[in-house]
Motif scaffolding. Structure first.
Motif, PDB file in Angstrom:
ATOM      1  N   ALA A 189       8.742  15.551  33.635  1.00  0.00           N
ATOM      2  CA  ALA A 189       9.374  16.532  34.498  1.00  0.00           C
ATOM      3  C   ALA A 189       9.933  15.801  35.705  1.00  0.00           C
ATOM      4  CB  ALA A 189       8.353  17.575  34.929  1.00  0.00           C
ATOM      5  N   VAL A 190      11.127  16.183  36.127  1.00  0.00           N
ATOM      6  CA  VAL A 190      11.737  15.586  37.306  1.00  0.00           C
ATOM      7  C   VAL A 190      12.061  16.681  38.318  1.00  0.00           C
ATOM      8  CG1 VAL A 190      12.676  13.552  36.156  1.00  0.00           C
ATOM      9  CG2 VAL A 190      14.031  15.631  36.219  1.00  0.00           C
ATOM     10  N   SER A 191      11.984  16.295  39.583  1.00  0.00           N
ATOM     11  CA  SER A 191      12.343  17.221  40.653  1.00  0.00           C
ATOM     12  C   SER A 191      12.802  16.430  41.855  1.00  0.00           C
ATOM     13  CB  SER A 191      11.162  18.112  41.023  1.00  0.00           C
ATOM     14  OG  SER A 191      10.147  17.349  41.626  1.00  0.00           O
ATOM     15  N   SER A 192      13.468  17.105  42.742  1.00  0.00           N
ATOM     16  CA  SER A 192      13.924  16.471  43.969  1.00  0.00           C
ATOM     17  C   SER A 192      12.726  16.115  44.836  1.00  0.00           C
ATOM     18  CB  SER A 192      14.835  17.427  44.740  1.00  0.00           C
ATOM     19  OG  SER A 192      15.058  16.948  46.048  1.00  0.00           O
ATOM     20  N   GLY A 223      19.493  17.512  35.096  1.00  0.00           N
ATOM     21  CA  GLY A 223      19.703  17.155  36.487  1.00  0.00           C
ATOM     22  C   GLY A 223      18.383  16.868  37.181  1.00  0.00           C
ATOM     23  N   ILE A 224      18.328  17.098  38.493  1.00  0.00           N
ATOM     24  CA  ILE A 224      17.151  16.736  39.286  1.00  0.00           C
ATOM     25  C   ILE A 224      16.015  17.749  39.145  1.00  0.00           C
ATOM     26  CG2 ILE A 224      17.897  17.833  41.446  1.00  0.00           C
ATOM     27  CD1 ILE A 224      16.204  14.393  41.114  1.00  0.00           C
ATOM     28  N   GLU A 225      16.264  18.912  38.589  1.00  0.00           N
ATOM     29  CA  GLU A 225      15.214  19.917  38.386  1.00  0.00           C
ATOM     30  C   GLU A 225      15.107  20.202  36.896  1.00  0.00           C
ATOM     31  OE1 GLU A 225      13.299  21.053  40.866  1.00  0.00           O
ATOM     32  OE2 GLU A 225      14.457  20.079  42.447  1.00  0.00           O
ATOM     33  N   GLY A 226      14.296  19.429  36.195  1.00  0.00           N
ATOM     34  CA  GLY A 226      14.166  19.642  34.758  1.00  0.00           C
ATOM     35  C   GLY A 226      13.341  18.567  34.112  1.00  0.00           C
ATOM     36  N   LYS A 227      13.878  17.990  33.066  1.00  0.00           N
ATOM     37  CA  LYS A 227      13.157  16.974  32.310  1.00  0.00           C
ATOM     38  C   LYS A 227      14.081  15.812  31.972  1.00  0.00           C
ATOM     39  CE  LYS A 227       9.952  20.236  30.419  1.00  0.00           C
ATOM     40  NZ  LYS A 227       9.492  20.994  29.310  1.00  0.00           N
ATOM     41  N   THR A 228      13.472  14.646  31.876  1.00  0.00           N
ATOM     42  CA  THR A 228      14.129  13.440  31.399  1.00  0.00           C
ATOM     43  C   THR A 228      13.276  12.927  30.252  1.00  0.00           C
ATOM     44  OG1 THR A 228      15.055  12.900  33.554  1.00  0.00           O
ATOM     45  CG2 THR A 228      14.791  11.077  32.031  1.00  0.00           C
ATOM     46  N   TYR A 229      13.901  12.418  29.214  1.00  0.00           N
ATOM     47  CA  TYR A 229      13.107  11.946  28.075  1.00  0.00           C
ATOM     48  C   TYR A 229      13.655  10.645  27.506  1.00  0.00           C
ATOM     49  CZ  TYR A 229      16.747  14.000  25.103  1.00  0.00           C
ATOM     50  OH  TYR A 229      17.943  14.309  24.499  1.00  0.00           O
ATOM     51  N   VAL A 230      12.744   9.938  26.835  1.00  0.00           N
ATOM     52  CA  VAL A 230      13.104   8.718  26.118  1.00  0.00           C
ATOM     53  C   VAL A 230      13.456   9.143  24.698  1.00  0.00           C
ATOM     54  CG1 VAL A 230      12.310   6.465  25.310  1.00  0.00           C
ATOM     55  CG2 VAL A 230      11.577   7.324  27.546  1.00  0.00           C
ATOM     56  N   ARG A 235       8.554  21.537  43.887  1.00  0.00           N
ATOM     57  CA  ARG A 235       8.382  21.573  42.437  1.00  0.00           C
ATOM     58  C   ARG A 235       7.730  20.284  41.952  1.00  0.00           C
ATOM     59  NH1 ARG A 235      12.257  20.869  37.838  1.00  0.00           N
ATOM     60  NH2 ARG A 235      11.356  22.131  36.188  1.00  0.00           N
ATOM     61  N   LYS A 236       6.789  20.417  41.026  1.00  0.00           N
ATOM     62  CA  LYS A 236       6.118  19.238  40.472  1.00  0.00           C
ATOM     63  C   LYS A 236       7.068  18.456  39.591  1.00  0.00           C
ATOM     64  CE  LYS A 236       1.414  20.778  40.696  1.00  0.00           C
ATOM     65  NZ  LYS A 236       0.129  20.841  40.032  1.00  0.00           N
ATOM     66  N   GLY A 237       6.897  17.135  39.639  1.00  0.00           N
ATOM     67  CA  GLY A 237       7.706  16.248  38.812  1.00  0.00           C
ATOM     68  C   GLY A 237       7.968  14.954  39.544  1.00  0.00           C
ATOM     69  N   THR A 238       8.376  13.975  38.804  1.00  0.00           N
ATOM     70  CA  THR A 238       8.718  12.698  39.406  1.00  0.00           C
ATOM     71  C   THR A 238      10.173  12.745  39.848  1.00  0.00           C
ATOM     72  OG1 THR A 238       8.569  10.305  39.155  1.00  0.00           O
ATOM     73  CG2 THR A 238       9.367  11.522  37.245  1.00  0.00           C
ATOM     74  N   ASN A 239      10.638  11.662  40.456  1.00  0.00           N
ATOM     75  CA  ASN A 239      12.018  11.634  40.938  1.00  0.00           C
ATOM     76  C   ASN A 239      12.569  10.219  40.793  1.00  0.00           C
ATOM     77  OD1 ASN A 239      11.226  10.157  43.412  1.00  0.00           O
ATOM     78  ND2 ASN A 239      10.235  12.082  43.942  1.00  0.00           N
ATOM     79  N   PRO A 240      13.862  10.042  41.004  1.00  0.00           N
ATOM     80  CA  PRO A 240      14.456   8.709  40.845  1.00  0.00           C
ATOM     81  C   PRO A 240      13.800   7.649  41.724  1.00  0.00           C
ATOM     82  CG  PRO A 240      16.185  10.355  40.934  1.00  0.00           C
ATOM     83  CD  PRO A 240      14.899  11.064  41.267  1.00  0.00           C
ATOM     84  N   GLU A 241      13.394   8.022  42.948  1.00  0.00           N
ATOM     85  CA  GLU A 241      12.760   7.061  43.844  1.00  0.00           C
ATOM     86  C   GLU A 241      11.470   6.518  43.229  1.00  0.00           C
ATOM     87  OE1 GLU A 241      15.328   9.810  46.126  1.00  0.00           O
ATOM     88  OE2 GLU A 241      13.820  10.110  44.599  1.00  0.00           O
ATOM     89  N   GLN A 242      10.644   7.413  42.709  1.00  0.00           N
ATOM     90  CA  GLN A 242       9.378   6.994  42.102  1.00  0.00           C
ATOM     91  C   GLN A 242       9.615   6.181  40.835  1.00  0.00           C
ATOM     92  OE1 GLN A 242       7.422  10.769  41.618  1.00  0.00           O
ATOM     93  NE2 GLN A 242       6.786  10.853  43.764  1.00  0.00           N
ATOM     94  N   LEU A 243      10.553   6.613  40.019  1.00  0.00           N
ATOM     95  CA  LEU A 243      10.837   5.888  38.779  1.00  0.00           C
ATOM     96  C   LEU A 243      11.375   4.487  39.055  1.00  0.00           C
ATOM     97  CD1 LEU A 243      12.401   8.843  36.780  1.00  0.00           C
ATOM     98  CD2 LEU A 243      10.166   7.782  36.358  1.00  0.00           C
ATOM     99  N   LEU A 244      12.251   4.372  40.044  1.00  0.00           N
ATOM    100  CA  LEU A 244      12.778   3.058  40.419  1.00  0.00           C
ATOM    101  C   LEU A 244      11.663   2.161  40.931  1.00  0.00           C
ATOM    102  CD1 LEU A 244      15.112   1.089  40.928  1.00  0.00           C
ATOM    103  CD2 LEU A 244      15.503   2.254  43.114  1.00  0.00           C
TER     104      LEU A 244
END
Length: 136
Positions: free
Chosen positions: A33-36, A17-24, A41-50
């Motif tokens: 690492a992803v976060s809201s 989900g939004i607090e964890g990890k996304t991987y290829v 919390r440190k991590g990127t988010n959907p806005e930054q990735l988009l």
């Protein structure tokens, strides 16, 4: 599943989900690492990735046209991504700015016109009321 005629295919997985990890999901894939965006919390988010995906794809497409025309790659693409509430939850609002200070407005416009016809990310987003592109 392999897409018919695909030149490249990848698979990205998020189990947390939004607090964890996304991987290829590839042999040499990477993990982030992803976060809201509302979280400390440190991590990127959907806005930054988009924003990164659009800026990178559009810049690469502009570079291809600059190369075809034998022009130096001095253009820049920046994407502002906003998260806004709407009636059913949230929506992204994207404002893309393209700068080609080394070219005349006419030539820059001509390159951008070709790039927008060719860029896969632009093709995906065009027609959305929340997506704008500006040549500055």
């Amino acid at each position: 599943m392999t897409l018919s005629g695909a030149l490249y295919q990848t698979k990205v997985v998020n189990r947390d989900g939004i607090e964890g990890k996304t991987y290829v999901d590839e042999k040499e894939g990477f993990e982030v690492a992803v976060s809201s965006p509302m979280s400390e919390r440190k991590g990127t988010n959907p806005e930054q990735l988009l924003g990164m995906a659009l800026a990178t794809c559009l810049k690469a497409t502009i570079e291809a046209e600059e190369t075809r025309r034998k022009i130096d790659h001095l253009s820049q693409v920046s994407v502002k991504v906003e998260l806004r509430e709407d009636t059913l939850g949230y929506q992204f609002v994207l404002e893309t700015e393209i700068s080609m200070p080394h070219l005349s407005k006419q030539e820059a416009g001509s390159i951008l016109e070709v790039a927008l016809r060719r860029c896969p990310m632009h093709k995906l987003l065009k027609g959305n009321a929340t997506y704008q592109v500006h040549l500055i």
